[in-house]
Design a protein around this motif. Structure first.
Motif, PDB file in Angstrom:
ATOM      1  N   GLY A  12       0.813  -1.216   0.000  1.00  0.00           N
ATOM      2  CA  GLY A  12       0.000   0.000   0.000  1.00  0.00           C
ATOM      3  C   GLY A  12       0.839   1.255   0.000  1.00  0.00           C
ATOM      4  N   ILE A  13       1.920   1.261   0.771  1.00  0.00           N
ATOM      5  CA  ILE A  13       2.821   2.423   0.796  1.00  0.00           C
ATOM      6  C   ILE A  13       3.474   2.611  -0.559  1.00  0.00           C
ATOM      7  N   PHE A  14       3.909   1.516  -1.173  1.00  0.00           N
ATOM      8  CA  PHE A  14       4.504   1.612  -2.511  1.00  0.00           C
ATOM      9  C   PHE A  14       3.491   2.174  -3.505  1.00  0.00           C
ATOM     10  N   PHE A  15       2.281   1.638  -3.484  1.00  0.00           N
ATOM     11  CA  PHE A  15       1.255   2.094  -4.414  1.00  0.00           C
ATOM     12  C   PHE A  15       0.869   3.544  -4.131  1.00  0.00           C
ATOM     13  N   TRP A  16       0.811   3.917  -2.857  1.00  0.00           N
ATOM     14  CA  TRP A  16       0.459   5.285  -2.484  1.00  0.00           C
ATOM     15  C   TRP A  16       1.480   6.277  -3.031  1.00  0.00           C
ATOM     16  N   THR A  17       2.764   5.962  -2.881  1.00  0.00           N
ATOM     17  CA  THR A  17       3.788   6.892  -3.371  1.00  0.00           C
ATOM     18  C   THR A  17       3.775   6.992  -4.891  1.00  0.00           C
ATOM     19  N   SER A  18       3.546   5.867  -5.568  1.00  0.00           N
ATOM     20  CA  SER A  18       3.567   5.905  -7.030  1.00  0.00           C
ATOM     21  C   SER A  18       2.256   6.415  -7.618  1.00  0.00           C
ATOM     22  N   HIS A  19       1.183   6.347  -6.875  1.00  0.00           N
ATOM     23  CA  HIS A  19      -0.117   6.769  -7.398  1.00  0.00           C
ATOM     24  C   HIS A  19      -0.483   8.183  -6.939  1.00  0.00           C
ATOM     25  N   VAL A  20      -0.494   8.414  -5.651  1.00  0.00           N
ATOM     26  CA  VAL A  20      -0.984   9.679  -5.101  1.00  0.00           C
ATOM     27  C   VAL A  20       0.062  10.777  -5.227  1.00  0.00           C
ATOM     28  N   LEU A  21       1.251  10.529  -4.714  1.00  0.00           N
ATOM     29  CA  LEU A  21       2.281  11.573  -4.751  1.00  0.00           C
ATOM     30  C   LEU A  21       2.695  11.922  -6.170  1.00  0.00           C
ATOM     31  N   ALA A  22       2.804  10.914  -7.037  1.00  0.00           N
ATOM     32  CA  ALA A  22       3.173  11.183  -8.420  1.00  0.00           C
ATOM     33  C   ALA A  22       2.089  11.992  -9.126  1.00  0.00           C
ATOM     34  N   GLY A  33      -4.087  19.002  -0.652  1.00  0.00           N
ATOM     35  CA  GLY A  33      -4.186  18.386   0.667  1.00  0.00           C
ATOM     36  C   GLY A  33      -5.425  17.514   0.804  1.00  0.00           C
ATOM     37  N   GLY A  34      -6.546  18.000   0.327  1.00  0.00           N
ATOM     38  CA  GLY A  34      -7.780  17.224   0.367  1.00  0.00           C
ATOM     39  C   GLY A  34      -7.705  15.981  -0.506  1.00  0.00           C
ATOM     40  N   PHE A  35      -7.089  16.138  -1.677  1.00  0.00           N
ATOM     41  CA  PHE A  35      -6.928  14.993  -2.571  1.00  0.00           C
ATOM     42  C   PHE A  35      -6.061  13.917  -1.931  1.00  0.00           C
ATOM     43  N   VAL A  36      -4.941  14.319  -1.339  1.00  0.00           N
ATOM     44  CA  VAL A  36      -4.040  13.358  -0.699  1.00  0.00           C
ATOM     45  C   VAL A  36      -4.746  12.671   0.468  1.00  0.00           C
ATOM     46  N   LEU A  37      -5.495  13.425   1.247  1.00  0.00           N
ATOM     47  CA  LEU A  37      -6.220  12.854   2.382  1.00  0.00           C
ATOM     48  C   LEU A  37      -7.286  11.862   1.918  1.00  0.00           C
ATOM     49  N   LEU A  38      -8.051  12.224   0.904  1.00  0.00           N
ATOM     50  CA  LEU A  38      -9.093  11.347   0.386  1.00  0.00           C
ATOM     51  C   LEU A  38      -8.511  10.071  -0.210  1.00  0.00           C
ATOM     52  N   GLU A  39      -7.482  10.205  -1.016  1.00  0.00           N
ATOM     53  CA  GLU A  39      -6.864   9.029  -1.629  1.00  0.00           C
ATOM     54  C   GLU A  39      -6.171   8.154  -0.591  1.00  0.00           C
ATOM     55  N   THR A  40      -5.596   8.758   0.437  1.00  0.00           N
ATOM     56  CA  THR A  40      -4.961   7.983   1.496  1.00  0.00           C
ATOM     57  C   THR A  40      -5.994   7.146   2.242  1.00  0.00           C
ATOM     58  N   GLY A  41      -7.128   7.727   2.550  1.00  0.00           N
ATOM     59  CA  GLY A  41      -8.196   6.982   3.208  1.00  0.00           C
ATOM     60  C   GLY A  41      -8.723   5.854   2.346  1.00  0.00           C
ATOM     61  N   TYR A  42      -8.908   6.139   1.064  1.00  0.00           N
ATOM     62  CA  TYR A  42      -9.398   5.123   0.149  1.00  0.00           C
ATOM     63  C   TYR A  42      -8.411   3.962   0.038  1.00  0.00           C
ATOM     64  N   LEU A  43      -7.139   4.269  -0.131  1.00  0.00           N
ATOM     65  CA  LEU A  43      -6.142   3.212  -0.261  1.00  0.00           C
ATOM     66  C   LEU A  43      -5.949   2.444   1.042  1.00  0.00           C
TER      67      LEU A  43
END
Length: 62
Positions: A12-22, A33-43
């Motif tokens: 999940g951490i790998f996917f989060w960095t390659s999906h959300v942060l990228a 900030g809202g996008f990162v928070l929403l996607e983090t919760g979803y993932l």
């Protein structure tokens, strides 16, 4: 169950960095900030369910 959550967290951490942060780095996101928070919760929910299912599939037979 612990090993399933460890594996799922690592993936999940790998996917989060390659999906959300990228995505936030490449695109102009109005509320980053809202996008990162929403996607983090979803993932977190997605990979939590995945870990639970993995622990059921590979549970030790007693």
């Amino acid at each position: 169950m612990v090993r399933a959550f460890q594996f799922s967290s690592l993936m999940g951490i790998f996917f989060w960095t390659s999906h959300v942060l990228a995505f936030v780095a490449k695109q102009n996101v109005p509320n980053a900030g809202g996008f990162v928070l929403l996607e983090t919760g979803y993932l977190a929910l997605q990979f939590g369910i995945y870990a639970f299912l993995l622990s059921l599939i590979y549970r030790a037979e007693i």
